[in-house]
Design an enzyme around this catalytic site. Structure first.
Site, short mmCIF file in Angstrom:
data_model
loop_
_atom_site.label_atom_id
_atom_site.label_comp_id
_atom_site.label_asym_id
_atom_site.label_seq_id
_atom_site.Cartn_x
_atom_site.Cartn_y
_atom_site.Cartn_z
N GLU A 26 -6.37 5.52 11.73
CA GLU A 26 -5.39 5.08 10.74
C GLU A 26 -4.42 6.23 10.46
O GLU A 26 -4.78 7.40 10.57
CB GLU A 26 -6.15 4.70 9.45
CG GLU A 26 -5.24 4.32 8.29
CD GLU A 26 -6.02 3.72 7.11
OE1 GLU A 26 -7.26 3.66 7.16
OE2 GLU A 26 -5.35 3.31 6.14
N ASN A 71 -5.89 0.52 5.02
CA ASN A 71 -5.05 0.29 3.85
C ASN A 71 -3.59 0.61 4.15
O ASN A 71 -2.68 0.00 3.60
CB ASN A 71 -5.54 1.15 2.67
CG ASN A 71 -6.95 0.75 2.23
OD1 ASN A 71 -7.42 -0.34 2.54
ND2 ASN A 71 -7.61 1.63 1.50
N GLU A 172 -8.43 -5.86 4.89
CA GLU A 172 -9.10 -5.90 3.58
C GLU A 172 -8.26 -6.61 2.51
O GLU A 172 -8.07 -6.08 1.41
CB GLU A 172 -9.47 -4.48 3.11
CG GLU A 172 -10.56 -3.87 3.94
CD GLU A 172 -11.14 -2.56 3.38
OE1 GLU A 172 -10.60 -2.02 2.40
OE2 GLU A 172 -12.13 -2.07 3.94
N GLU A 291 -14.76 -1.87 10.57
CA GLU A 291 -14.86 -0.57 9.87
C GLU A 291 -16.31 -0.40 9.42
O GLU A 291 -16.82 -1.22 8.65
CB GLU A 291 -13.94 -0.51 8.65
CG GLU A 291 -12.49 -0.34 8.99
CD GLU A 291 -11.61 -0.10 7.77
OE1 GLU A 291 -12.07 0.53 6.80
OE2 GLU A 291 -10.46 -0.57 7.80
N GLN A 352 -13.81 6.62 10.90
CA GLN A 352 -12.77 6.49 11.90
C GLN A 352 -13.13 7.38 13.09
O GLN A 352 -14.29 7.73 13.20
CB GLN A 352 -11.44 6.82 11.28
CG GLN A 352 -11.12 5.88 10.10
CD GLN A 352 -9.70 5.94 9.58
OE1 GLN A 352 -8.82 6.53 10.19
NE2 GLN A 352 -9.46 5.32 8.41
O1 AHR Z 1 -11.29 3.83 6.57
C1 AHR Z 1 -10.81 4.17 5.31
C2 AHR Z 1 -10.36 2.96 4.50
O2 AHR Z 1 -11.48 2.18 4.19
C3 AHR Z 1 -9.46 1.98 5.20
O3 AHR Z 1 -8.12 2.35 5.10
C4 AHR Z 1 -9.69 0.71 4.45
O4 AHR Z 1 -9.51 -0.42 5.26
C5 AHR Z 1 -11.10 0.85 3.93
O5 AHR Z 1 -11.18 0.59 2.57
#
Ligand code: AHR
Length: 503
Positions: A26, A71, A172, A291, A352
């Site tokens: 991300e 996000n 989300e 995730e 991640q």
């Molecule tokens: O991976 C970190 C965050 O966790 C991501 O941006 C979001 O999708 C989740 O809340």
């Protein structure tokens, strides 16, 4: 303590979709900038991508990487990241209270994916934007040429379309923290219309609709039912997320959390069946667990930036969890859960990949190093491909608050018909007793051990670091043997083992 396991070639869960070993990157913290991208780094390639990081990613053999959020995607204009770099705007990222330079966009990310040999899984913004921006992005990425957006891609230096197959319909959207958060009705309708438009462009694309951000969400599991009732005919996967934490410093409760994960998967599989029956549909929908990871070590240190008390920094150190040995056991149990649920979980992404809650860390202008959790992921990705075995497991258990009775032995088995091997991934959850596990392999002919690796550590909280990168690493296992058709292994307290036998 003793446990017995029976593995039979005829008792299988399902073929494992390799994409359960996927990952996520991300525009957050140092995942992109000084993570995969650092033009001044001594290992940088002509595109500014760090070669040392690319090598560690290649070793993991990641089948696909989800991008660009998270996000972040819910307020992202994908067009900001195309065209000459000097002309790209700096934007405020509302999700993480940082600045986004847009020096990396779809072209740079796609080139990097080609370098490391992975596919892209792209997310569209259904928060601040919607159907129109989504369909333009898909056209830009996947249309060969002769249309406005595809010709712009060609003008920007990429002749061939990237033909990205997997698309996420937002991120989300059940979370009130999301820019442009919607309730299940609103989101279900928007996702349905967006999916229809994307399918009108290419009906072979695979679409992922947002499920719950966590099984503790107040809207779970109604959210899944409502969203699927709107979208069942036009999507292929429902996305789930879950993060794991040991905030109470209670290892036994912590290691039981994968049972909550299992129940979460089971419930959503049930909701899928419910909507399928309600719609009299013949189509199946699967889970994209896009995730998952341990996330809590960095929570306190992140508050200043997330609360906006540091202004709008560019690529600050955010969500930089440093993982310990206990997390190795947790990640081992999570991956085992996905293998055991291979019939419904077809995609999973560790969240991640670099610097941000990640198995790979970098020092700006310095080295890249592997966190402790890199290794269970490596073993699963290397040897967890094939068919998931439906193991019969008899293990002593312990009582937990979070998940009731939980077995001390967590195990998954994978039969790889191509190379004639069966791999087992075992975790002994017991804090101070060794576990003698006997695995009955009767139906597999004459097994012989070809590899035995294990991880254990005197200190559950031991970590790796840039200066001490090999503190928590795998070692050769010993003592496992085959007698007749029985494989025996002695796993010490709180230990992870990976065993491969040829059959
Ligand atoms: O991976 C970190 C965050 O966790 C991501 O941006 C979001 O999708 C989740 O809340």
């Amino acid at each position: 303590m003793k446990a017995t396991v029976t593995a039979h070639s005829a008792f299988t869960v399902a073929p494992i979709d390799d994409r359960i070993y996927g990952a996520f990157l991300e525009h957050l913290g140092r995942a992109i900038y000084t993570g995969i991208y650092e033009p001044d780094h001594k290992t940088a390639d002509k595109n500014g991508m760090r070669g040392d990081v690319a090598e560690l990613v290649k070793d993991l053999n990641v089948p696909m990487v989800r991008y660009p959020g998270g996000n972040f995607v819910s307020a992202y204009n994908w067009e900001d990241g195309i065209g000459p770099k000097d002309d790209r705007p700096v934007r405020l990222d509302l999700a993480w209270h940082t600045s986004e330079s847009n020096q990396v966009g779809i072209h740079e990310f796609a080139d990097w994916c080609e370098t490391v040999g992975t596919d892209m899984m792209l997310a569209v913004n259904l928060g601040s934007r919607g159907l129109d921006a989504a369909r333009n992005f898909v056209e830009y990425v996947n249309h060969p040429g002769g249309s406005y957006w595809s010709d712009l891609r060609i003008k920007n230096g990429r002749k061939d379309p990237w033909n990205v197959k997997l698309w996420c319909l937002g991120n989300e959207m059940d979370g009130p923290w999301q820019v442009g958060h919607k309730d299940a009705e609103e989101y279900g309708k928007l996702a349905n219309e967006t999916a229809k438009a994307i399918r009108a462009f290419d009906k072979s694309l695979e679409l992922v609709v947002c499920g719950s951000s966590h099984s503790n969400m107040p809207t779970y599991p109604d959210w899944e039912a409502t969203v699927l009732e709107h979208t069942y005919d036009v999507v292929d996967y429902i996305s789930l997320h879950m993060y794991f934490a040991n905030r109470e410093n209670d290892t036994q409760e912590y290691l039981a959390q994968s049972h909550k994960l299992d129940a979460y998967i089971g419930t959503v599989a049930g909701v899928i069946q419910y909507v399928k029956a309600k719609k009299r549909s013949k189509k199946d929908i699967y889970i994209s667990f896009d995730e998952w990871n341990v996330w809590y070590h960095s929570n306190k240190q992140d508050r200043k930036i997330l609360d906006g008390n540091d202004g709008w920094p560019h690529a600050p150190a955010l969500l930089e969890d440093i993982y310990n040995f206990e997390d190795v056991l947790q990640v081992g149990c999570i991956l085992n859960t996905f293998i055991r649920r291979a019939d419904v979980v077809k995609i999973a992404c560790i969240a991640q990949l670099v610097n941000v809650i990640a198995p790979i860390m970098t020092e700006e202008d310095g080295r890249a190093w592997r966190q402790s959790i890199y290794y269970p992921l490596l073993f699963a990705s290397q040897f967890g491909r094939g068919t998931a075995l439906d193991l019969s497991i008899d293990s002593p258990t312990y009582e937990t608050k979070i998940a009731g009775e939980v077995p001390y032995l967590d195990v998954a088995g994978v039969h790889n018909n191509d190379d004639g091997t069966v791999s087992f991934f075992l975790v002994n959850r017991h804090p101070d007793e060794a576990l003698d596990a006997t695995i009955d392999l009767q139906a597999f002919g004459s097994p012989s051990i070809i590899e035995h690796r294990m991880m254990s550590h005197a200190d559950l909280k031991a970590t790796n670091s840039a200066d001490n990168p090999d503190n928590v690493v795998p070692m050769d296992g010993s003592g496992a043997q085959v007698q007749g058709n029985k494989l025996t292994v002695n796993a010490g307290p709180h230990a992870y083992h990976m065993l491969r036998v040829s059959v």
